[in-house]
Design an enzyme around this catalytic site. Structure first.
Site, PDB file in Angstrom:
ATOM      1  N   HIS A  92       0.598  -1.199   0.051  1.00 48.76           N
ATOM      2  CA  HIS A  92      -0.029   0.161  -0.008  1.00 48.76           C
ATOM      3  C   HIS A  92       1.012   1.251   0.002  1.00 48.76           C
ATOM      4  O   HIS A  92       0.294   2.439   0.314  1.00 48.76           O
ATOM      5  CB  HIS A  92      -0.823  -0.056   1.208  1.00 48.76           C
ATOM      6  N   ASP A 155      -7.064   4.104   9.150  1.00 52.08           N
ATOM      7  CA  ASP A 155      -8.281   4.143   8.474  1.00 52.08           C
ATOM      8  C   ASP A 155      -8.601   2.833   7.775  1.00 52.08           C
ATOM      9  O   ASP A 155      -9.686   2.388   7.989  1.00 52.08           O
ATOM     10  CB  ASP A 155      -8.692   5.358   7.651  1.00 52.08           C
ATOM     11  N   GLU A 280     -11.734  12.818  13.527  1.00 51.29           N
ATOM     12  CA  GLU A 280     -10.952  13.019  12.240  1.00 51.29           C
ATOM     13  C   GLU A 280     -11.694  14.185  11.583  1.00 51.29           C
ATOM     14  O   GLU A 280     -12.770  14.777  12.226  1.00 51.29           O
ATOM     15  CB  GLU A 280     -10.800  11.770  11.340  1.00 51.29           C
TER      16      GLU A 280
END
Length: 537
Positions: A92, A155, A280
């Site tokens: 990622h 997340d 957030e």
């Protein structure tokens, strides 16, 4: 040396010589005793960013930490070898950080997916011993069966434990519990450290040591590896601190049309850790950003703002926070949310809440991923930029960002939320902005942009987006003291500036734990003369 070890060691030496040769002849799987070495794959030469594509000469699919140790042992012990090694988790990364041009990529997901739990009593801690290749989603699923869960998250959960711990691991819980690297009790690490010794069967060997380290045992290695960008060792196992898991979560969103009010309310929320469990926020630039951010939020949001015109855009902001609902404790979560929201100054009638399971809340980005996959917009270019910004500079950073973004055509999401400095251990290798004041607060800003070639973003378009992000990063660094998170710098001097006064410590750790600069070539921090150009951009 045992005879049983001689064959694989000789075979691996042949591999080293073949990799150092200008003629790469690994065309099929090769038998190197216990090592499962394969020719390069498309997966090993790509990542989520889809910006760099550096092919390794071989791929190792380890079946144990010992396989990685054996590989690094020969590479670090051979004066002939120039082969580098990169550990790859879920792939990622954005800028080829887990790639190894003409080297060896270690596929960490091939390690056995081992998870062992210890559930402490009332006055004791609970933890999980987890393989470095295990994904956080798997740890969540298994720990919830015991009523437990890690305290700090990212997340997106389809990332490996070793991968996020090599960076920091942040999300909306970070203000309360610190990043994931602040919630680790112990590590098992394979280093590139050289320990020369003579033996009967070979005149010289090195050793890729398997070291168990913690804050009280081999603390220098423990701190170096956490946030160390894969430069000092490969994390093969981690002991993760756990807490009691809530059954439900009250998930709240509130909208704003003023940036200063938005940030002040965020700072209010992170000042109430006894009430708030997650904070957030994101910028709402256009209809697309409003829609994409609402996919996972299962509530009817009646927010229909006027985005203005291309020349005079109206920008909006959204705070989201969450309160855990431990139903057996008979806490009135609705009352808690009411107490919090009364102190906020959001737009009139623009606060929404919904109750979801703890699992669904933590796994919320998966729904967005599946939506993007369904329309072919997941496997596209992702020229992302993440920055840590001092509190004093957040308004200027917002202006800098808007000078380099076209609100009407932006595709993606811009996250922005506060973190607290004192939740970070400065002994680790993670880099934060220098603290020039007494502010506990700093911000993380994530420009999570997508660039679809089939949607009109050609190579030239992608390069222009990368230049804009470089301009933002350079300006914010020079003028505001901001630092990149998940950093990418095209030159060694850029890395020196990134680490600043911490550079000497970082370089000393490299000399100690990976003196031959075998590990983490894709970061481009310690390039060899023959690969320094490849990892720049």
């Amino acid at each position: 040396m045992e005879v049983s070890m001689l064959c694989p060691r000789v075979s691996l030496l042949i591999l080293i010589l073949s990799l150092c040769s200008p003629y790469k002849f690994i065309q099929s799987p090769m038998d190197f005793g216990p090592l499962n070495l394969l020719p390069t794959t498309t997966t090993a030469s790509s990542d989520f960013g889809r910006i760099f594509f550096h092919s390794p000469a071989a791929v190792l699919k380890p079946e144990s930490s010992r396989d990685i140790s054996l590989l690094l042992s020969f590479l670090s012990g051979s004066s002939l070898s120039k082969v580098t090694v990169a550990a790859r988790g879920a792939g990622h990364s954005i800028h080829g950080q887990a790639q190894a041009l003409d080297g060896i990529v270690v596929e960490m997901c091939s390690l056995p997916a081992e998870i062992e739990f210890y559930k402490g009593g009332e006055a004791e801690i609970s933890y999980a011993d987890v393989s470095g290749g295990v994904m956080w989603i798997d740890l969540l699923e298994q720990s919830l069966k015991l009523g437990l869960a890690p305290r700090s998250w990212t997340d997106y959960l389809y990332l490996t434990v070793g991968g996020t711990l090599s960076n920091a691991g942040i999300s909306g819980q970070t203000f309360k519990h610190g990043p994931q690297i602040s919630n680790v009790l112990q590590l098992e690490v394979v280093t590139g450290e050289v320990h020369p010794r003579f033996s009967v069967t070979c005149c010289f060997t090195g050793q890729g040591e398997i070291v168990t380290c913690s804050p009280s045992k081999d603390a220098d290695l423990f701190n170096a590896v956490l946030g160390g960008l894969g430069q000092f060792g490969i994390i093969t196992r981690a002991r993760i601190l756990l807490q009691e898991a809530p059954q439900k979560v009250k998930w709240v969103r509130a909208f704003y049309d003023d940036f200063s009010t938005f940030t002040k309310d965020q700072e209010l929320l992170v000042s109430m850790p006894d009430l708030v469990d997650y904070v957030e926020g994101f910028i709402v630039l256009n209809e697309q950003s409003l829609h994409s951010s609402s996919i996972a939020f299962p509530a009817n949001v009646d927010f229909n703002p006027d985005f203005g015109t291309k020349n005079r855009p109206n920008i909006y902001y959204c705070i989201e926070f969450a309160v855990h609902d431990y139903q057996h404790k008979n806490a009135n979560v609705e009352r808690v949310v009411e107490v919090i929201s009364r102190q906020m100054r959001h737009m009139v009638s623009q606060l929404y809440s919904v109750e979801v399971s703890y699992f669904d809340f933590l796994n919320r980005v998966r729904m967005e991923e599946m939506s993007l996959r369904s329309i072919g917009l997941w496997e596209v270019h992702h020229p992302w930029l993440n920055m840590f910004v001092p509190k004093a500079g957040i308004n200027d950073f917002r202006d800098l960002l808007m000078d380099n973004v076209s609100p009407d055509s932006f595709e993606g999401l811009i996250l922005i939320y506060p973190l607290l400095r004192d939740k970070w251990d400065t002994n680790t290798s993670a880099v934060l902005p220098d603290s020039g004041s007494t502010d506990r607060v700093m911000y993380v800003v994530g420009i999570l942009r997508s660039a679809n070639p089939e949607g009109g973003c050609s190579h030239h378009c992608l390069q222009e987006l990368l230049r804009r992000h470089r301009r933002i990063a350079d300006s914010a660094g020079a003028q505001l003291g901001a630092k990149q998170y998940l950093a990418h710098h095209p030159t060694p001097s850029g890395w020196h500036q990134h680490f600043g006064r911490r550079w000497e410590r970082f370089a000393e750790r490299k000399t100690r734990f990976d003196p031959l600069r075998i590990l983490g070539p894709g970061q481009g921090i310690f390039p060899r003369s023959d690969d320094s150009a490849a990892y720049g951009s």
